[in-house]
Design a protein around this motif. Structure first.
Motif, PDB file in Angstrom:
ATOM      1  N   UNK A  42      11.438  20.322 -12.534  1.00  0.00           N
ATOM      2  CA  UNK A  42      10.934  18.959 -12.454  1.00  0.00           C
ATOM      3  C   UNK A  42      11.299  18.221 -11.188  1.00  0.00           C
ATOM      4  N   UNK A  43      12.046  18.855 -10.296  1.00  0.00           N
ATOM      5  CA  UNK A  43      12.475  18.153  -9.084  1.00  0.00           C
ATOM      6  C   UNK A  43      11.326  18.024  -8.097  1.00  0.00           C
ATOM      7  N   UNK A  44      11.259  16.892  -7.444  1.00  0.00           N
ATOM      8  CA  UNK A  44      10.262  16.643  -6.403  1.00  0.00           C
ATOM      9  C   UNK A  44      11.004  16.166  -5.167  1.00  0.00           C
ATOM     10  N   UNK A  45      11.094  17.017  -4.172  1.00  0.00           N
ATOM     11  CA  UNK A  45      11.717  16.661  -2.908  1.00  0.00           C
ATOM     12  C   UNK A  45      10.600  16.488  -1.883  1.00  0.00           C
ATOM     13  N   UNK A  46      10.319  15.236  -1.526  1.00  0.00           N
ATOM     14  CA  UNK A  46       9.192  14.956  -0.652  1.00  0.00           C
ATOM     15  C   UNK A  46       8.152  14.150  -1.402  1.00  0.00           C
ATOM     16  N   UNK A  47       6.953  14.122  -0.862  1.00  0.00           N
ATOM     17  CA  UNK A  47       5.867  13.329  -1.430  1.00  0.00           C
ATOM     18  C   UNK A  47       4.971  14.237  -2.251  1.00  0.00           C
ATOM     19  N   UNK A  48       4.746  13.865  -3.504  1.00  0.00           N
ATOM     20  CA  UNK A  48       3.904  14.671  -4.389  1.00  0.00           C
ATOM     21  C   UNK A  48       3.161  13.752  -5.347  1.00  0.00           C
ATOM     22  N   UNK A  49       1.835  13.840  -5.325  1.00  0.00           N
ATOM     23  CA  UNK A  49       0.982  13.116  -6.269  1.00  0.00           C
ATOM     24  C   UNK A  49       1.210  11.609  -6.201  1.00  0.00           C
ATOM     25  N   UNK A  50       1.411  11.071  -5.008  1.00  0.00           N
ATOM     26  CA  UNK A  50       1.636   9.637  -4.846  1.00  0.00           C
ATOM     27  C   UNK A  50       0.319   8.886  -5.007  1.00  0.00           C
ATOM     28  N   UNK A  51       0.385   7.732  -5.663  1.00  0.00           N
ATOM     29  CA  UNK A  51      -0.827   6.934  -5.906  1.00  0.00           C
ATOM     30  C   UNK A  51      -1.139   6.072  -4.689  1.00  0.00           C
ATOM     31  N   UNK A  52      -2.423   6.049  -4.299  1.00  0.00           N
ATOM     32  CA  UNK A  52      -2.868   5.334  -3.097  1.00  0.00           C
ATOM     33  C   UNK A  52      -4.130   4.535  -3.417  1.00  0.00           C
ATOM     34  N   UNK A 127      11.867   7.380  -4.330  1.00  0.00           N
ATOM     35  CA  UNK A 127      11.805   8.819  -4.086  1.00  0.00           C
ATOM     36  C   UNK A 127      10.658   9.199  -3.160  1.00  0.00           C
ATOM     37  N   UNK A 128       9.623   8.379  -3.084  1.00  0.00           N
ATOM     38  CA  UNK A 128       8.451   8.750  -2.298  1.00  0.00           C
ATOM     39  C   UNK A 128       8.057   7.689  -1.271  1.00  0.00           C
ATOM     40  N   UNK A 129       8.522   6.453  -1.424  1.00  0.00           N
ATOM     41  CA  UNK A 129       7.992   5.356  -0.625  1.00  0.00           C
ATOM     42  C   UNK A 129       8.167   5.566   0.883  1.00  0.00           C
ATOM     43  N   UNK A 130       9.400   5.801   1.306  1.00  0.00           N
ATOM     44  CA  UNK A 130       9.659   5.842   2.746  1.00  0.00           C
ATOM     45  C   UNK A 130       9.127   7.132   3.375  1.00  0.00           C
ATOM     46  N   UNK A 131       9.291   8.249   2.682  1.00  0.00           N
ATOM     47  CA  UNK A 131       8.743   9.490   3.212  1.00  0.00           C
ATOM     48  C   UNK A 131       7.224   9.448   3.223  1.00  0.00           C
ATOM     49  N   UNK A 132       6.629   8.845   2.185  1.00  0.00           N
ATOM     50  CA  UNK A 132       5.164   8.760   2.119  1.00  0.00           C
ATOM     51  C   UNK A 132       4.586   7.921   3.231  1.00  0.00           C
ATOM     52  N   UNK A 133       5.266   6.830   3.602  1.00  0.00           N
ATOM     53  CA  UNK A 133       4.784   5.997   4.703  1.00  0.00           C
ATOM     54  C   UNK A 133       4.749   6.792   6.005  1.00  0.00           C
ATOM     55  N   UNK A 134       5.766   7.628   6.205  1.00  0.00           N
ATOM     56  CA  UNK A 134       5.759   8.488   7.393  1.00  0.00           C
ATOM     57  C   UNK A 134       4.647   9.520   7.346  1.00  0.00           C
ATOM     58  N   UNK A 135       4.401  10.090   6.152  1.00  0.00           N
ATOM     59  CA  UNK A 135       3.298  11.038   5.994  1.00  0.00           C
ATOM     60  C   UNK A 135       1.973  10.387   6.368  1.00  0.00           C
ATOM     61  N   UNK A 136       1.725   9.186   5.822  1.00  0.00           N
ATOM     62  CA  UNK A 136       0.457   8.495   6.078  1.00  0.00           C
ATOM     63  C   UNK A 136       0.315   8.185   7.558  1.00  0.00           C
ATOM     64  N   UNK A 137       1.413   7.757   8.202  1.00  0.00           N
ATOM     65  CA  UNK A 137       1.349   7.457   9.628  1.00  0.00           C
ATOM     66  C   UNK A 137       0.973   8.671  10.456  1.00  0.00           C
ATOM     67  N   UNK A 138       1.556   9.840  10.137  1.00  0.00           N
ATOM     68  CA  UNK A 138       1.221  11.052  10.901  1.00  0.00           C
ATOM     69  C   UNK A 138      -0.211  11.525  10.621  1.00  0.00           C
ATOM     70  N   UNK A 139      -0.642  11.405   9.361  1.00  0.00           N
ATOM     71  CA  UNK A 139      -2.010  11.821   9.020  1.00  0.00           C
ATOM     72  C   UNK A 139      -3.030  10.940   9.741  1.00  0.00           C
ATOM     73  N   UNK A 140      -2.794   9.640   9.737  1.00  0.00           N
ATOM     74  CA  UNK A 140      -3.726   8.726  10.399  1.00  0.00           C
ATOM     75  C   UNK A 140      -3.722   8.919  11.913  1.00  0.00           C
ATOM     76  N   UNK A 141      -2.543   9.176  12.474  1.00  0.00           N
ATOM     77  CA  UNK A 141      -2.467   9.422  13.926  1.00  0.00           C
ATOM     78  C   UNK A 141      -3.279  10.657  14.300  1.00  0.00           C
ATOM     79  N   UNK A 142      -3.176  11.711  13.491  1.00  0.00           N
ATOM     80  CA  UNK A 142      -3.950  12.925  13.760  1.00  0.00           C
ATOM     81  C   UNK A 142      -5.439  12.674  13.648  1.00  0.00           C
ATOM     82  N   UNK A 143      -5.852  11.941  12.637  1.00  0.00           N
ATOM     83  CA  UNK A 143      -7.274  11.676  12.434  1.00  0.00           C
ATOM     84  C   UNK A 143      -7.838  10.786  13.541  1.00  0.00           C
ATOM     85  N   UNK A 144      -7.074   9.796  13.968  1.00  0.00           N
ATOM     86  CA  UNK A 144      -7.552   8.888  15.020  1.00  0.00           C
ATOM     87  C   UNK A 144      -7.645   9.597  16.366  1.00  0.00           C
ATOM     88  N   UNK A 145      -6.660  10.457  16.669  1.00  0.00           N
ATOM     89  CA  UNK A 145      -6.725  11.219  17.911  1.00  0.00           C
ATOM     90  C   UNK A 145      -7.913  12.181  17.907  1.00  0.00           C
TER      91      UNK A 145
END
Length: 372
Positions: A42-52, A127-145
Motif C-alpha cells: 500500500x505504500x506510495x512513494x511519489x505521485x500516484x493517481x493524484x486528482x487534477x 504525500x503528493x502535493x509538493x512532489x506533484x507540483x514539481x511533476x506538473x512544472x516539468x511536464x508543462x515545461x516539456x510540452x511548451x518547449x
C-alpha cells in the motif's frame, strides 16, 4: 559435551514454552506476514493517481495539450472546472491540484510575452502535493518547449542524460520497504522475545528452579539466544520466500543464505541486548517501558527510514555503535546489490564486535542477578 547437552535441552524448553504461548505465536505470524505485506503493497512513494482539475479560459490548442499531458498513473484524468468554483473545490478537498490557464495564453506565448499560468495546490495532501507540483512544472515545461520548437528538444539540450536503474527498474518503493519492515520486525522480536522469556521465568519461579540445577549463566543465556534466534531466522526465511518474493514479487538479487547468516549474527547482538534490559526490569510492564526508548532509535536512526549520511556527524558516530545500523547496511547490500563477503566484511566485523560486547555486558549483569 555436557555444556552442549545442557544448552540443547534448555533450548528445547524455550521452544516448548513458545509453542504454548499463543499471543507470541500470533504476534510472530502478524509480524512476518501482514505487517510486511500491507505497508509494502500500500505504500506510495511519489505521485500516484493524484486528482487534477483544469480551469481552461483560453480554449486553445496549447491549453488542450497541457491538459492532455497529465496522464495516469501519476495523475487522474483532468476534470474541467469553472473559474468561480476553484476555492470551493480546494476547500472541500475534491482536487489536489487545480490549474488555471488564463485567456489569451497561446496568443501571448506566440508573441513572446512570457505568459503565466497558475497551479493551485492543496498542501494538506502532503504525500503528493509538493512532489506533484514539481511533476506538473516539468511536464508543462516539456510540452511548451516542444510546442515552441517542435522536434528540436535534443538539439537544444546541452547534454542528454539517460538514467538506467539496474535494480527495481520501475522504482517501486514498496520493494525496499518490504525488506526494511523485515529488518525492523527482527529488531523488535529479538529484544521482546528474549526479554519477555526471561521475565516470564522469573515471575513464574522457573528461574529459581534452574538455579538449583548444575547450570551456569552462560548456558542459560546461550540457550535463550539460540532458541529465539532459530525461531526468528526461520520466520525471516519463510517471510522472504512467501511474502516478499511470492506475494509482493520482489526479485531479490543477492544470496538468501548469506543474509540469513547475517541475520543470525545480528540476533546474537540484539537478543543479548534484550536480556540485558530484562535484567534491569523487575516486571514485564517495566521491561516494556525500558525497551521503547531503545527500540525506537534503533528503528528510526539505523538508515532504513532516514539515510545515515543526512544525520548530524555526532549522531552518525553514535549510531555506529548500534547493531541495527550495520544490519540495515548489510541487508541492502546483500539482497539488493548482490554483495558478497568480500564487500560487506567491514560491517560484518563491526556487527560481530558489537555482539560480543553486548553479550559480555549482558552475561555479567545476568550472573549478578542470579547470585543476588
Amino acid at each position: 559435551m555436557h555444556r552442549l547437552a545442557h544448552i540443547l535441552r534448555l533450548g528445547l524448553k524455550e521452544l516448548t514454552s513458545l509453542r504454548h504461548d499463543s499471543v507470541l505465536l500470533l504476534f510472530l505470524f502478524y509480524a512476518f506476514s501482514v505487517a510486511i505485506y500491507m505497508p509494502a503493497a500500500g505504500s506510495v512513494i511519489g505521485v500516484h493517481n493524484a486528482s487534477v482539475a483544469v480551469v481552461d479560459e483560453d480554449h486553445s490548442l496549447i491549453s488542450r495539450k497541457l491538459t492532455q499531458a497529465l496522464q495516469p498513473p501519476e495523475f487522474q484524468t483532468a476534470t474541467a472546472l469553472p473559474y468561480d468554483q476553484i476555492d470551493q473545490a480546494l476547500d472541500k478537498g475534491r482536487y489536489t491540484f487545480v490549474i488555471n490557464i488564463p485567456a489569451s495564453f497561446q496568443t501571448d506565448l506566440l508573441a513572446g510575452r512570457s505568459p503565466e499560468l497558475q497551479i493551485n495546490v492543496d498542501a494538506t495532501a502532503m504525500s503528493q502535493a509538493f512532489m506533484g507540483a514539481g511533476y506538473i512544472g516539468r511536464i508543462f515545461e516539456r510540452e511548451l518547449l516542444d510546442y515552441a520548437n517542435p522536434g528540436s528538444t535534443v538539439e537544444r539540450a546541452p547534454a542528454l542524460l539517460t538514467n538506467r536503474a539496474l535494480f527495481n527498474t520501475n522504482l517501486e518503493g514498496g520493494w525496499f520497504l518490504a525488506v526494511i519492515q523485515i529488518v525492523n520486525n527482527i529488531t523488535i522480536l529479538a529484544i521482546i522475545l528474549t526479554g519477555t522469556a526471561l521475565l516470564r521465568e522469573r515471575e513464574h519461579g522457573t528461574l529459581d528452579h534452574l538455579l538449583v540445577l548444575p547450570l551456569t549463566a552462560l548456558e542459560i543465556m546461550l540457550a535463550k539466544i539460540g532458541s529465539n534466534a532459530l525461531v526468528v531466522v526461520l520466520c525471516t526465511w519463510v517471510s522472504l520466500e512467501v511474502v516478499v518474493k511470492g506475494a509482493l514479487g520482489v526479485p531479490l538479487a543477492g544470496s538468501l543464505g548469506l543474509f540469513l547468516a547475517v541475520t543470525a549474527l545480528y540476533l546474537f547482538a540484539s537478543t543479548a541486548l534484550g536480556i540485558f534490559l530484562a535484567t534491569l526490569a523487575r516486571s514485564t510492564p517495566q521491561f516494556g517501558l525500558l525497551a521503547i526508548p531503545v527500540i525506537i532509535p534503533m528503528l528510526l536512526l539505523s538508515g532504513g527510514s532516514t539515510p545515515v549520511d543526512s544525520m548530524p556527524q555526532w549522531l552518525q558516530w553514535v549510531m555506529q555503535g548500534s547493531p541495527s545500523t550495520h544490519f540495515v547496511s548489510l541487508a541492502a547490500a546483500i539482497l539488493f546489490r548482490d554483495a558478497g563477503v568480500d564487500v560487506v566484511w567491514p560491517d560484518l566485523l563491526a556487527l560481530g564486535a558489537i555482539g560480543l560486547l553486548f553479550f559480555s555486558i549482558a552475561l555479567a549483569r545476568f550472573r549478578r542477578t542470579l547470585t543476588s
